[in-house]
Design an enzyme around this catalytic site. Structure first.
Site, short mmCIF file in Angstrom:
data_model
loop_
_atom_site.label_atom_id
_atom_site.label_comp_id
_atom_site.label_asym_id
_atom_site.label_seq_id
_atom_site.Cartn_x
_atom_site.Cartn_y
_atom_site.Cartn_z
N CYS A 48 -4.40 61.83 -53.23
CA CYS A 48 -4.26 61.90 -54.69
C CYS A 48 -3.68 63.24 -55.13
O CYS A 48 -4.21 64.29 -54.75
CB CYS A 48 -5.63 61.69 -55.32
SG CYS A 48 -5.69 61.98 -57.11
N TRP A 81 -13.55 54.98 -54.43
CA TRP A 81 -13.15 55.66 -53.22
C TRP A 81 -14.32 55.57 -52.23
O TRP A 81 -15.48 55.62 -52.62
CB TRP A 81 -12.86 57.13 -53.50
CG TRP A 81 -11.65 57.38 -54.33
CD1 TRP A 81 -11.60 57.46 -55.70
CD2 TRP A 81 -10.31 57.60 -53.87
NE1 TRP A 81 -10.31 57.72 -56.11
CE2 TRP A 81 -9.49 57.82 -55.00
CE3 TRP A 81 -9.73 57.66 -52.60
CZ2 TRP A 81 -8.14 58.07 -54.91
CZ3 TRP A 81 -8.37 57.91 -52.50
CH2 TRP A 81 -7.58 58.11 -53.65
N THR A 115 -13.00 58.37 -60.26
CA THR A 115 -11.80 59.16 -59.95
C THR A 115 -12.10 60.37 -59.08
O THR A 115 -13.23 60.87 -59.02
CB THR A 115 -11.13 59.65 -61.26
OG1 THR A 115 -12.01 60.57 -61.93
CG2 THR A 115 -10.81 58.49 -62.18
N VAL A 116 -11.06 60.80 -58.39
CA VAL A 116 -11.07 62.09 -57.70
C VAL A 116 -10.00 62.96 -58.34
O VAL A 116 -9.01 62.43 -58.85
CB VAL A 116 -10.78 61.93 -56.18
CG1 VAL A 116 -11.93 61.27 -55.48
CG2 VAL A 116 -9.47 61.18 -55.92
N TYR A 179 4.42 58.12 -62.99
CA TYR A 179 3.57 56.95 -63.18
C TYR A 179 4.08 56.09 -64.34
O TYR A 179 4.01 54.86 -64.31
CB TYR A 179 2.12 57.37 -63.44
CG TYR A 179 1.45 57.93 -62.22
CD1 TYR A 179 0.83 57.09 -61.31
CD2 TYR A 179 1.46 59.30 -61.96
CE1 TYR A 179 0.22 57.59 -60.17
CE2 TYR A 179 0.87 59.80 -60.82
CZ TYR A 179 0.25 58.95 -59.93
OH TYR A 179 -0.33 59.45 -58.79
#
Length: 338
Positions: A48, A81, A115-116, A179
């Site tokens: 990421c 994740w 999220t990370v 994105y």
């Protein structure tokens, strides 16, 4: 769900969810989480770009002993994740299989994506924050007592206004711009995103043709934020996200700049190209339904001479490069350049 695991919405422009857990870890502990070495664990997947920033800054500042690092694998399902690279599929410090468990420890009904990067309070197992932009700024300003000798000042007071302005444009038009193109739900949305992205890249090309780094004559937070997108451009964004006016290595200044940073300790030694490709091409099934991961491109060119020293400046100013990467944090052999 990852920070970038968005899905194509037919006919729509891609919109990023920017609502994060904004609790901060500070010297005064105002939010209930004081700076305390050994208490917190950074969870950051190499794949990421937003997480990669935190790994780079942690390494540049020498915070490895103060803040431990947990690394999920490059792929995940809709839920979370996972720590599938660790023995028994569990994070060795937190003892959890899914990052989701730490989010639910903080809020059993947590409604948003998992999220990370995320920072977890080890004693309670709760996520403290996933506010990726603030995390690195706090590493730089709140954890100064634990910086290594010779650590660079990545967010110097005198340059903060300019760094913030550059970061804003880079985030909107480049970090998020790829994105916007990749997840565009219509031809019109894609065309607009493509034009915005390359307008910004042309601006950066012009800026970096005259100076070695984005702001000032040393590396700063601004360089870290741009680098992680550039590192993914040719392996992923050019093809997978259709950002294909030209490859990064077809720019002059930008390509030299990217190699300059890649070859600087703390940058390229955090990049795992294989995990990057696996993440995007496998997780983004809307964009790549076959989930086939391309073998190319050849990435040995990241190690070729860049000649950027001629523009002056010193990566670490009066400071020094970080030391060797800790053994347990090294990129898997064969997953980097060369």
């Amino acid at each position: 769900m990852s920070e970038d695991a968005a899905y194509v919405d037919k006919g729509k422009e891609f919109k990023r969810d920017t609502n994060y857990i904004t609790t901060r870890i500070t010297r005064d502990g105002a939010d209930g989480y004081p700076v305390e070495p050994g208490r917190y664990r950074l969870i950051a997947a190499r794949a990421c770009p937003w997480a990669n920033r935190t790994i780079i800054v942690r390494r540049l500042l020498g915070l490895e002993d103060a803040i431990s690092l947990g690394m999920p694998g490059p792929t995940h399902d809709q839920r979370s994740w996972t720590f599938d690279l660790d023995p028994d599929g569990k994070d060795p410090v937190l003892g959890i299989e899914r990052l989701q468990q730490a989010y639910f420890a903080r809020d059993p009904e947590y409604p948003r994506g998992i999220t990370v990067p995320a920072i977890v309070d080890v004693p309670t197992g709760k996520v403290v924050t996933n506010d990726f932009a603030q995390i690195t700024l706090d590493f730089e300003s709140e954890w100064v007592d634990y910086h290594r000798d010779g650590a660079p000042d990545l967010y110097p007071q005198a340059l903060r206004e300019e760094i913030d302005a550059v970061n804003k444009r880079v985030f909107t038009e480049v970090n998020n711009g790829v994105y916007r193109a990749g997840f565009a739900g219509s031809q019109e949305a894609y065309d607009a995103a493509y034009d915005r992205l390359f307008t910004a890249l042309d601006w950066l090309e012009e800026r970096l043709s005259k100076q070695r780094f984005l702001v000032g004559d040393t590396i700063t937070e601004a360089d870290v934020r741009l680098f992680t997108t550039l590192a993914r451009f040719d392996p992923v964004y050019h093809g997978h996200f259709k950002c294909n006016r030209q490859k990064l290595d077809e720019f002059d200044a930008l390509w030299g700049y990217a190699r300059d940073l890649f070859q600087t300790p703390g940058f390229g030694d955090t990049v795992d190209f294989e995990q990057i490709k696996q993440h995007y091409y496998i997780v983004h099934k809307d964009v790549n339904p076959t989930q086939i991961v391309p073998k190319g491109p050849d990435l040995a060119n990241w190690l070729t001479p860049h000649g950027r020293e001629a523009l002056g400046g010193k990566p670490f100013g009066d400071g020094t490069p970080p030391g060797p990467v800790p053994q347990n944090e090294r990129v898997t052999p064969g997953h980097g350049a060369g």
